[in-house]
Design a protein around this motif. Structure first.
Motif, mmCIF file in Angstrom:
data_model
loop_
_atom_site.group_PDB
_atom_site.id
_atom_site.type_symbol
_atom_site.label_atom_id
_atom_site.label_comp_id
_atom_site.label_asym_id
_atom_site.label_seq_id
_atom_site.Cartn_x
_atom_site.Cartn_y
_atom_site.Cartn_z
ATOM 1 N N GLU A 133 3.749 1.360 -1.159
ATOM 2 C CA GLU A 133 4.383 1.628 -2.717
ATOM 3 C C GLU A 133 3.573 2.175 -3.497
ATOM 4 N N VAL A 134 2.323 1.668 -3.380
ATOM 5 C CA VAL A 134 1.277 2.092 -4.573
ATOM 6 C C VAL A 134 0.945 3.515 -4.234
ATOM 7 N N SER A 135 0.951 4.047 -3.030
ATOM 8 C CA SER A 135 0.561 5.167 -2.619
ATOM 9 C C SER A 135 1.803 6.186 -3.379
ATOM 10 N N HIS A 143 3.982 5.521 -5.541
ATOM 11 C CA HIS A 143 3.790 5.644 -7.138
ATOM 12 C C HIS A 143 2.633 6.455 -7.641
ATOM 13 N N ARG A 144 1.563 6.406 -7.075
ATOM 14 C CA ARG A 144 0.389 7.269 -7.333
ATOM 15 C C ARG A 144 0.771 8.791 -7.214
ATOM 16 N N LEU A 172 -4.032 0.390 -0.285
ATOM 17 C CA LEU A 172 -4.166 0.235 -1.653
ATOM 18 C C LEU A 172 -3.594 -1.009 -1.780
ATOM 19 N N ARG A 173 -4.169 -1.760 -3.240
ATOM 20 C CA ARG A 173 -3.858 -2.910 -3.332
ATOM 21 C C ARG A 173 -3.266 -3.051 -4.724
ATOM 22 N N SER A 174 -2.473 -4.135 -5.104
ATOM 23 C CA SER A 174 -1.648 -4.574 -6.106
ATOM 24 C C SER A 174 -2.073 -5.836 -6.561
ATOM 25 N N SER A 200 0.878 -1.154 0.074
ATOM 26 C CA SER A 200 -0.007 0.054 -0.006
ATOM 27 C C SER A 200 0.869 1.335 -0.012
#
Length: 157
Positions: free
Chosen positions: A35-37, A39-40, A85-87, A33
């Motif tokens: 990492e995804v944050s 990235h966004r 957040l998921r991937s 989560s």
């Protein structure tokens, strides 16, 4: 700013990288989560990218099979806080990690669980049961039956 692109703050990225290291209890899904944050937000590069990628790799490599199974059961049951957040790629890596770890443990995989049949049930649903785990489960069952047999006969074989 006129182009709509926000220049990432290098100082903030370094602080986030340090914070990730200082929280060793972050679970795999929490790391994903973060990492995804990042990235966004356009902040997933440099030291932060390296630290997060390394932490995720280390979690998958060194987590106990029981911890990996719990993460996977949480994913399967949608028992994850809505704010995480998921991937799909990260969850697929998590799913590959458990059978790989069990395969590497050879005859000891079932010993990693209080109830190895819960793991077997999950792996059957995912259609990814490693042969080594089945062998270890047979050995685990045999030992459990012997323990119970000895208890019933007052410890005599």
């Amino acid at each position: 700013l006129a182009s709509g692109v926000v220049k990432p703050d290098v100082s903030l990225m370094r602080k986030l990288a340090v914070a990730v290291v200082e929280f060793p209890t972050l679970r795999y899904l929490e790391l994903v989560s973060v990492e995804v944050s990042c990235h966004r937000l356009g902040m997933l590069h440099g030291p932060l990218l390296e630290v997060l990628a390394q932490r995720r790799h280390l979690v998958l490599e060194f987590a106990t099979p029981d911890a990996l199974l719990q993460e996977l059961l949480d994913v399967e049951a949608e028992n994850i806080p809505a704010w995480l957040l998921r991937s799909e790629d990260a969850e697929a890596a998590l799913l590959r990690a458990l059978p790989a770890k069990l395969e590497s443990m050879k005859n000891n995989g079932a010993d990693a669980f209080d109830d190895p049949f819960a793991c077997l049930t999950f792996l059957l649903r995912q259609q990814c049961v490693p042969s080594a785990f089945l062998i270890s489960l047979c050995s685990w069952s045999k030992r459990a039956l012997r323990r119970n047999s000895n208890a019933w006969h007052g410890g005599a074989d």
